[in-house]
Scaffold this motif. Sequence first.
Motif, mmCIF file in Angstrom:
data_model
loop_
_atom_site.group_PDB
_atom_site.id
_atom_site.type_symbol
_atom_site.label_atom_id
_atom_site.label_comp_id
_atom_site.label_asym_id
_atom_site.label_seq_id
_atom_site.Cartn_x
_atom_site.Cartn_y
_atom_site.Cartn_z
ATOM 1 N N ARG A 189 0.817 -1.213 0.000
ATOM 2 C CA ARG A 189 0.000 0.000 0.000
ATOM 3 C C ARG A 189 0.851 1.262 0.000
ATOM 4 O O ARG A 189 0.574 2.221 -0.739
ATOM 5 C CB ARG A 189 -0.931 -0.014 1.211
ATOM 6 N N PRO A 231 -14.280 -4.247 0.858
ATOM 7 C CA PRO A 231 -14.327 -2.921 0.220
ATOM 8 C C PRO A 231 -12.956 -2.380 -0.172
ATOM 9 O O PRO A 231 -12.813 -1.741 -1.222
ATOM 10 C CB PRO A 231 -14.980 -2.045 1.298
ATOM 11 N N GLN A 232 -11.946 -2.616 0.640
ATOM 12 C CA GLN A 232 -10.620 -2.075 0.341
ATOM 13 C C GLN A 232 -10.023 -2.701 -0.915
ATOM 14 O O GLN A 232 -9.237 -2.061 -1.628
ATOM 15 C CB GLN A 232 -9.681 -2.282 1.522
ATOM 16 N N ALA A 234 -11.682 -3.439 -3.629
ATOM 17 C CA ALA A 234 -12.234 -2.691 -4.764
ATOM 18 C C ALA A 234 -11.446 -1.402 -4.998
ATOM 19 O O ALA A 234 -11.165 -1.031 -6.150
ATOM 20 C CB ALA A 234 -13.704 -2.377 -4.518
ATOM 21 N N GLU A 235 -11.068 -0.720 -3.921
ATOM 22 C CA GLU A 235 -10.276 0.506 -4.054
ATOM 23 C C GLU A 235 -8.902 0.208 -4.647
ATOM 24 O O GLU A 235 -8.387 0.966 -5.493
ATOM 25 C CB GLU A 235 -10.118 1.177 -2.689
ATOM 26 N N GLU A 236 -8.297 -0.889 -4.210
ATOM 27 C CA GLU A 236 -6.969 -1.252 -4.725
ATOM 28 C C GLU A 236 -7.029 -1.589 -6.212
ATOM 29 O O GLU A 236 -6.131 -1.209 -6.983
ATOM 30 C CB GLU A 236 -6.419 -2.429 -3.915
ATOM 31 N N ASP A 238 -9.303 -0.447 -8.340
ATOM 32 C CA ASP A 238 -9.561 0.810 -9.049
ATOM 33 C C ASP A 238 -8.283 1.623 -9.219
ATOM 34 O O ASP A 238 -8.049 2.224 -10.276
ATOM 35 C CB ASP A 238 -10.600 1.640 -8.293
ATOM 36 N N THR A 239 -7.445 1.628 -8.184
ATOM 37 C CA THR A 239 -6.171 2.349 -8.274
ATOM 38 C C THR A 239 -5.283 1.741 -9.353
ATOM 39 O O THR A 239 -4.655 2.467 -10.138
ATOM 40 C CB THR A 239 -5.447 2.317 -6.918
ATOM 41 N N ASP A 242 -6.784 2.831 -12.723
ATOM 42 C CA ASP A 242 -6.657 4.267 -13.009
ATOM 43 C C ASP A 242 -5.206 4.707 -13.146
ATOM 44 O O ASP A 242 -4.862 5.472 -14.051
ATOM 45 C CB ASP A 242 -7.328 5.085 -11.903
ATOM 46 N N GLN A 243 -4.346 4.236 -12.243
ATOM 47 C CA GLN A 243 -2.979 4.747 -12.175
ATOM 48 C C GLN A 243 -2.016 4.022 -13.112
ATOM 49 O O GLN A 243 -0.969 4.569 -13.461
ATOM 50 C CB GLN A 243 -2.450 4.637 -10.732
#
Length: 307
Positions: A189, A231-232, A234-236, A238-239, A242-243
Amino acid sequence: MLRRRTALLVRPELDDQPLHLTLTQLRPTAQLHGLGAGTTRPVWEPVAELLRGTGRDWDRRVHRISVLAQHLPPAVCERWAADRPGDGDALVLRAFVQVTRAAAEGRAAAGPAEQACLRAADVCTADPTPWLALLGLMRSFAVPVHDAVPVWSEAVSRAPWHRTAYHDLLRYLSPRGHGTVAAMLDFARQSAARSPYGSPVALLPVAARVEIVAHRLRQSAPGAGLLWNEPQVAEEIDTALDQWFDSRATPHAEALIDLNVLAFALIQAHRPADARRVLTRTGRHMTPHPWDLLPEPERTFRYWSGR
């Protein structure tokens, strides 16, 4: 009329065609009495040309050298080192070969392999690759993480945001290596949060999640698949999309490995539309891991690629 199934490409060189041609050229044949018999050209010359052409592309250099070390006939490296004892490329390749052998032969081979890594580092002072060879040796012999981190730092000081360096330390910190889930996730992270736009290091937390699944399956622990519902996660993902994936950055040497990991995660997280975008970019190139975590890896890959 039955549709003809497209053959998958599952090969360690990935989509590196010059590397593929070099390996093909140096594959021994039964007709030759010894590798390179009947020729005046040194048998190691195609490898030397390939690595000269790689230059200071450190990312592609470590990919090519690690694949060569595992798949070249042993005589090639030995002859090159004997013919050109001070050649930096020969020394780095020899270090990787000895690290690979040491992992199979045991602790008696670790000392010579370590000396080969340090010798290559002394000659190739700007090159992170010998330090990554040494890091691999330390992982093979369970050297404590706190002793391995300075070696990793030597590599990234020479090539900041080196994709292989970050993944090598991630495997070291993995519970399948010599670390813990907490230490691995913290490293992944923090690294992803600091990485520049377009860097594949943004994918590191997703790769860490795959490591957790592999660890749970090895331990026969229940609930490995439930990890993807957090949930975390999904954020990872998405990053990573996107990135890195959507950044249009120039593909790095092992981009196909990262694409396979990302596609696997998207499928497990029930995001087929995004998975289709990623699998379109992988084409026919399937990497054994992480699909080997599923009962029928090739069938699963074909199914989702064809949707």
